[in-house]
Design an enzyme around this catalytic site. Structure first.
Site, PDB file in Angstrom:
ATOM      1  N   LYS A 140      41.147  40.195  13.229  1.00 29.33           N
ATOM      2  CA  LYS A 140      40.741  38.922  12.659  1.00 29.33           C
ATOM      3  C   LYS A 140      41.508  37.816  13.371  1.00 29.33           C
ATOM      4  O   LYS A 140      42.738  37.888  13.488  1.00 29.33           O
ATOM      5  CB  LYS A 140      41.074  38.914  11.173  1.00 29.33           C
ATOM      6  CG  LYS A 140      40.960  37.564  10.490  1.00 29.33           C
ATOM      7  CD  LYS A 140      39.527  37.108  10.385  1.00 29.33           C
ATOM      8  CE  LYS A 140      39.426  35.714   9.761  1.00 29.33           C
ATOM      9  NZ  LYS A 140      38.020  35.228   9.768  1.00 29.33           N
ATOM     10  N   HIS A 180      62.165  48.715  15.023  1.00 22.00           N
ATOM     11  CA  HIS A 180      63.229  47.779  14.650  1.00 22.00           C
ATOM     12  C   HIS A 180      62.673  46.633  13.824  1.00 22.00           C
ATOM     13  O   HIS A 180      61.469  46.412  13.769  1.00 22.00           O
ATOM     14  CB  HIS A 180      63.914  47.221  15.907  1.00 22.00           C
ATOM     15  CG  HIS A 180      63.075  46.237  16.674  1.00 22.00           C
ATOM     16  ND1 HIS A 180      61.998  46.620  17.457  1.00 22.00           N
ATOM     17  CD2 HIS A 180      63.130  44.883  16.768  1.00 22.00           C
ATOM     18  CE1 HIS A 180      61.447  45.552  18.002  1.00 22.00           C
ATOM     19  NE2 HIS A 180      62.101  44.479  17.603  1.00 22.00           N
ATOM     20  N   HIS A 183      60.794  38.849   0.429  1.00 24.49           N
ATOM     21  CA  HIS A 183      61.136  37.607  -0.244  1.00 24.49           C
ATOM     22  C   HIS A 183      61.820  37.947  -1.565  1.00 24.49           C
ATOM     23  O   HIS A 183      61.240  38.633  -2.405  1.00 24.49           O
ATOM     24  CB  HIS A 183      59.876  36.786  -0.541  1.00 24.49           C
ATOM     25  CG  HIS A 183      59.282  36.120   0.666  1.00 24.49           C
ATOM     26  ND1 HIS A 183      58.027  35.568   0.680  1.00 24.49           N
ATOM     27  CD2 HIS A 183      59.793  35.902   1.898  1.00 24.49           C
ATOM     28  CE1 HIS A 183      57.785  35.043   1.871  1.00 24.49           C
ATOM     29  NE2 HIS A 183      58.834  35.243   2.628  1.00 24.49           N
TER      30      HIS A 183
END
Ligand code: G1P
Ligand code: G1P
Lengths: 377, 377
Positions: free
Chosen positions: B340, B192, B307
């Protein structure tokens, strides 16, 4: 607005130091958490482990020969870096106070060549030079700052101030930071911090330089000095205070229990703190960190670090817009095992928090100032 | 510079989209890792679990009555939001394609009152309104995007485009994002994503608005269109490409295997993609995500999001400086269990990476495009 309550109605708050916003949606803390649980920290750290490369007398595990060994035994003060005693040993000294040595896998080295010009403005690289050091706070692996004495914490503060002064003599930025807890990427339980000095102003430094300079130009007063005065009056976000310092959950905090440690007087850098301010700093740090540990009765993980006026060539400039401060960024949200994830919306749009800064401050304020491990049962 | 090699010599790189720098210290990946190991994801997710609130036919677990239920069954197209079918049921329909429903603990609600004026510029709050939706990609809990068919991924893309168009009719920003994996704060294994629409431009949107506008003004061409053309020529950071799209490890990547998905033509928003571009997007997403899973032979965790040009009132403005793109931010560094940590220096100073973007791209490029789970043994 009519009927607005910060603890019930989502809103945005502005962070003037980072020129960005945070979304506060305090009703969200009501939702159940079915996601990842964190491992609580290992409580069985031996006081001394000859296999731990940070311990006194231990052999450094990575097999590289450290290039310099520097022993800080308070109250003996340091000679400047060029006169340090260089030692080719792979064995740590039997240090009794703080202990500073070079990071054997440094992200910054003093001598990298300049990158080539890519010939295109969208592919810009710049030289990066610096040094990375590790500082052990104490010879004992089973201690953390909140369990150390005021004198021992004071020795850490002195060592910070001296390193900042020494590395800052040439480098424009000296970043002192502590990653505490495995959850914060810390790979060794021994109490320690790191110091990375760089030939450039890192992003966060550039940002705070810009915003503080602009505030000073517009209002004639350092932003964080004005902010501390306001918070001292408003009180609702205060966590602890004394004659020289105050700690607040800032109005614009993003991490659930994030705090900002501020001096009351205008101070540019750690090395400018006088004797009594260093003592009161040790005291307020200890009080804050004991509250942090008491919150979920666990050694509280965080990343913290100091921001002061830039150094190196900037020592000659007017840095009056700067105010020394420390940021504490702790990840825990609901318990010792449930953290806030800064992911998805946070990474792609905007930080979002699940309780108000005032609620966080109130909880921290209400906690005892005796460490839960030292409390009579 | 003489003898400079990016894979050996630390340097900084500039991110023109976020106006900040990253420290590249590729020699650092040589250091041993003794810190926290991540739990590999649960491989035994049942295909259907009536107790999982995201499953078809399941009862929503949180006990709140959902306010609206919307079923997306490709290729049936959606009616605009005001005409949605509202249903007071707590039981999910037996959906067979994608399924969109309101987040029952939304960080953004349509009706919060305006915050009061604090009367001081350092204490600024602003109204925040919006909606939060959840979109299931598929009825089966044991699937992820890279294991879905091209047609099924295409249905997800269509659902994204329609939600963006509908919510973007009034809201200035519609953030579509996927948190994949428990490591990325995802609390439910069912495939989802989320969609949060807001009455304000979030930080990341403001930042990309400013930098893209400035680049366009200075160079007369959209920044990311020019960037994609450059990367298509330079090739060293390419991961996958097809006639309409390319995926690169950006020159300024901070996360080890971060990628940027870019169209070759100038596109403002998801809803502007034509039929064939949606098909080729499904294809390139699948190829990228299969490589990601193949890298460490694990369901690869990440946060990703789209975006595009702002919406709502901005639909009336010239947004020619914008270029549609998706960011993938995956945390893993060395293996399925070693990530990381963006902590300490990263939080307080500047992001730092342990391998070059070119090394990361080369590794991803070399991986097969058949999913390791579907490969003949
Ligand atoms: O909404 P979820 O999946 O429960 O929550 C997750 O995504 C949100 C949006 O990125 C974050 O704010 C949460 O910290 C994270 O755990
Ligand atoms: O240097 P350490 O403690 O091994 O590593 C830790 O701190 C560094 C500086 O914040 C980070 O870059 C690493 O990701 C983190 O694991």
């Amino acid at each position: 607005g009519a009927g607005f309550r910060a603890s019930e109605h989502q809103h945005c708050r502005y962070n003037p130091l980072r020129d960005e916003w945070v979304l506060v949606s305090a009703h969200r803390v009501k939702r159940p958490w079915q996601g990842q649980l964190e491992k609580p920290p290992n409580e069985d750290v031996p006081r001394w482990d000859p296999k731990n490369p940070l311990c006194p007398g231990a052999t450094r595990a990575n097999g590289e020969v450290p290039r310099c060994t520097l022993i800080l035994l308070p109250p003996v003060s340091l000679s400047p870096i060029p006169r340090l005693h260089f030692s080719p040993l792979q064995v740590n000294p039997h240090y009794e106070g703080t202990f500073v040595f070079p990071n054997d896998f440094p992200a910054l080295q003093p001598d990298a060549p300049e990158p080539d010009d890519s010939g295109h403005p969208l592919f810009r690289a710049a030289a990066a030079r610096g040094v990375c050091k590790v500082m052990c706070f104490h010879p004992h692996s089973d201690l953390t700052l909140p369990l150390m004495s005021l004198l021992e914490i004071r020795a850490v503060i002195d060592a910070w101030a001296e390193l900042e002064a020494e590395l800052g003599a040439s480098y424009p930025w000296v970043q002192i930071f502590e990653n505490k807890g495995a959850m914060m990427g810390c790979s060794n339980p021994h109490p320690h911090c790191q110091v990375w000095a760089s030939s450039f102003l890192p992003n966060e430094a550039r940002l705070e330089e810009r915003t503080q300079r602009q505030h000073h130009r517009q209002h004639g007063v350092p932003m964080l000095l004005e902010y501390a005065e306001q918070e001292a009056q408003r009180k609702e976000r205060l966590v602890v205070e004394n004659e020289d310092w105050l700690v607040v959950v800032p109005y614009w905090a993003t991490w659930p229990f994030q705090t900002l440690l501020l001096p009351r007087r205008h101070v540019l850098r750690l090395q400018d703190l006088c004797d009594s301010e260093r003592d009161s700093l040790a005291s307020i740090m200890r009080r804050l960190l004991i509250k942090y540990d008491n919150l979920f009765q666990v050694s509280f993980p965080y990343s913290m670090g100091w921001h002061g006026a830039p150094t190196g060539p900037h020592l000659q400039e007017d840095c009056g817009h700067w105010q020394l401060h420390a940021h504490y960024y702790p990840p825990l949200l609901r318990s010792a095992t449930v953290r806030k994830f800064m992911v998805g919306y946070e990474m792609l749009a905007q930080a979002q928090r699940d309780l108000t800064p005032e609620q966080a401050a109130e909880r921290l304020r209400a906690l005892p100032e005796v460490h839960y491990k030292l409390r009579p049962q």
